[in-house]
Write a protein that holds these residues in place. Structure first.
Motif, PDB file in Angstrom:
ATOM      1  N   GLU A 174       0.830  -1.209   0.000  1.00 40.56           N
ATOM      2  CA  GLU A 174       0.000   0.000   0.000  1.00 40.56           C
ATOM      3  C   GLU A 174       0.863   1.257   0.000  1.00 40.56           C
ATOM      4  O   GLU A 174       0.558   2.238  -0.689  1.00 40.56           O
ATOM      5  CB  GLU A 174      -0.933  -0.015   1.206  1.00 40.56           C
ATOM      6  CG  GLU A 174      -2.045  -1.059   1.128  1.00 40.56           C
ATOM      7  CD  GLU A 174      -2.885  -1.076   2.384  1.00 40.56           C
ATOM      8  OE1 GLU A 174      -2.516  -0.374   3.361  1.00 40.56           O
ATOM      9  OE2 GLU A 174      -3.905  -1.791   2.403  1.00 40.56           O
ATOM     10  N   ALA A 175       1.954   1.226   0.792  1.00 41.38           N
ATOM     11  CA  ALA A 175       2.842   2.384   0.838  1.00 41.38           C
ATOM     12  C   ALA A 175       3.535   2.606  -0.503  1.00 41.38           C
ATOM     13  O   ALA A 175       3.668   3.737  -0.975  1.00 41.38           O
ATOM     14  CB  ALA A 175       3.879   2.196   1.952  1.00 41.38           C
ATOM     15  N   ALA A 176       3.984   1.509  -1.149  1.00 42.85           N
ATOM     16  CA  ALA A 176       4.651   1.632  -2.451  1.00 42.85           C
ATOM     17  C   ALA A 176       3.675   2.144  -3.518  1.00 42.85           C
ATOM     18  O   ALA A 176       4.036   2.977  -4.369  1.00 42.85           O
ATOM     19  CB  ALA A 176       5.222   0.281  -2.859  1.00 42.85           C
ATOM     20  N   LYS A 177       2.435   1.659  -3.462  1.00 40.57           N
ATOM     21  CA  LYS A 177       1.432   2.106  -4.434  1.00 40.57           C
ATOM     22  C   LYS A 177       1.113   3.589  -4.246  1.00 40.57           C
ATOM     23  O   LYS A 177       0.990   4.345  -5.215  1.00 40.57           O
ATOM     24  CB  LYS A 177       0.174   1.263  -4.278  1.00 40.57           C
ATOM     25  CG  LYS A 177      -0.876   1.533  -5.335  1.00 40.57           C
ATOM     26  CD  LYS A 177      -2.058   0.595  -5.184  1.00 40.57           C
ATOM     27  CE  LYS A 177      -3.110   0.869  -6.258  1.00 40.57           C
ATOM     28  NZ  LYS A 177      -4.283  -0.043  -6.111  1.00 40.57           N
ATOM     29  N   ALA A 178       0.985   4.008  -2.974  1.00 37.12           N
ATOM     30  CA  ALA A 178       0.709   5.418  -2.697  1.00 37.12           C
ATOM     31  C   ALA A 178       1.850   6.304  -3.165  1.00 37.12           C
ATOM     32  O   ALA A 178       1.638   7.406  -3.678  1.00 37.12           O
ATOM     33  CB  ALA A 178       0.460   5.604  -1.201  1.00 37.12           C
ATOM     34  N   GLU A 179       3.085   5.825  -3.022  1.00 31.68           N
ATOM     35  CA  GLU A 179       4.248   6.612  -3.453  1.00 31.68           C
ATOM     36  C   GLU A 179       4.269   6.756  -4.975  1.00 31.68           C
ATOM     37  O   GLU A 179       4.593   7.827  -5.511  1.00 31.68           O
ATOM     38  CB  GLU A 179       5.530   5.941  -2.965  1.00 31.68           C
ATOM     39  CG  GLU A 179       6.782   6.748  -3.236  1.00 31.68           C
ATOM     40  CD  GLU A 179       8.031   6.086  -2.679  1.00 31.68           C
ATOM     41  OE1 GLU A 179       9.136   6.599  -2.944  1.00 31.68           O
ATOM     42  OE2 GLU A 179       7.899   5.056  -1.994  1.00 31.68           O
TER      43      GLU A 179
END
Length: 341
Positions: free
Chosen positions: A66-71
């Motif tokens: 989720e963090a990588a996708k948001a970035e």
């Protein structure tokens, strides 16, 4: 009557079910404590532990995705989970001090250290020892004289502390610091603020001399900066102000020296560093070539040791008729999450 087989005993233990547990999430021990067969209990515990690890790993991987996708999308990443520690789960203390507490400011404006913080009385510290100091003590004193540019060493010569306090008061000293040792092990520090106290007694441990610190530097004669961390209660504020009274209020930043008293779980860690700025070649994320960048790092000067407050006494040193503000007792240690500083 015949013996009950292990399988029957296992079935009976599992049929009984787990006992009721307190409100909230039950621990693995609580979930398996009802199983009387030790082997079955160990197997069940291991299975639950393995299942818990797999679940935590899956949740961690999900958060990372989720963090990588948001970035990638330029969005704000989800908030990181804050791990529970003894510090952030400490028991609530009514004496915790807020940054804008007017009552505390009014008290500190009239306490024994007010003249020091108003730059009306610069520090002048007298260092002394127990009656028969060893060679280790003299090496430690040599290191501490470099920590305190405004300190002077006086040999004890069999004088009682009350006479030393009177002598220091009459000659304009602001503080007396006494180091104690037992069987060539430094184990105590006494700080007496003059002329009217207070007096703090600390247990000292984990002493490391400058020469025993790998890659240590040599301090200059510049006045050091002082860093006080986590002295958050009324008692902690008082102890922090006592430490601050030993150092000058106008540090020489050119010397880049920093003395730290870091309080963690009522253990006060003393460290002495110099910060250094270096220019190094560094590659930023997404760049192919390195470029010059200024990097800051710390070089430890020493010495280092750990303090534990044992008592805080009104006035100067008096073991018989002295009135104590605070004394540590073993009955106070009722919880690992209870701290006083």
């Amino acid at each position: 009557m015949g013996k009950v087989s292990g399988h029957k005993r296992r079935d009976r233990d599992e049929d009984e079910g787990p006992p009721p547990v307190p409100a909230g999430k039950a621990t693995l021990g609580q979930l398996t404590s009802h199983i009387s067969n030790k082997m079955v209990r160990s197997e069940t515990y291991a299975k639950l532990k393995h299942k818990q690890k797999k679940q935590k790993k899956a949740e961690r991987q999900k958060r990372q995705k989720e963090a990588a996708k948001a970035e990638q999308l330029g969005l704000e990443p989800p908030p990181k989970k804050i791990p529970k520690t003894l510090e952030n789960t400490r028991e609530k203390d009514e004496t915790m001090v807020a940054g804008d507490d007017d009552e505390v400011r009014a008290d500190e404006a009239e306490d024994e250290f007010a003249e020091h913080f108003a730059n009306m009385r610069p520090p002048n510290v007298l260092l002394t020892t127990c009656y028969k100091p060893s060679g280790i003590m003299y090496k430690f004193l040599a290191d501490m004289l470099e920590v305190f540019p405004c300190a002077q060493y006086y040999k004890r010569q069999g004088f009682p502390l009350k006479k030393i306090v009177n002598y220091a008061t009459n000659r304009g000293f602001t503080d007396v610091v006494v180091f104690n040792e037992d069987r060539k092990q430094l184990n105590g520090m006494l700080v007496i603020h003059l002329p009217g106290g207070p007096t703090a007694h600390f247990k000292m441990s984990n002493v490391v001399l400058c020469k025993d610190i790998k890659g240590h530097g040599r301090p200059t004669s510049h006045k050091p900066e002082l860093i006080l961390n986590n002295f958050d209660t009324r008692l902690g504020h008082r102890v922090g102000r006592m430490f601050a009274s030993l150092f000058s209020q106008d540090p020489a930043f050119r010397g880049r020296r920093a003395v730290t008293f870091h309080n963690q779980r009522d253990f006060i860690f003393f460290r002495h560093h110099r910060y250094i700025f270096e220019e190094k070649q560094k590659r930023e994320p997404g760049e192919k070539e390195k470029r010059a960048a200024v990097i800051a790092r710390l070089q430890e000067l020493g010495p280092r040791f750990t303090l534990k407050l044992l008592s805080l006494q009104h006035g100067t040193f008096d073991t018989k008729g002295g009135e104590y503000e605070w004394v540590h007792k073993t009955t106070m240690d009722t919880s690992r999450r209870r701290f006083f500083l």
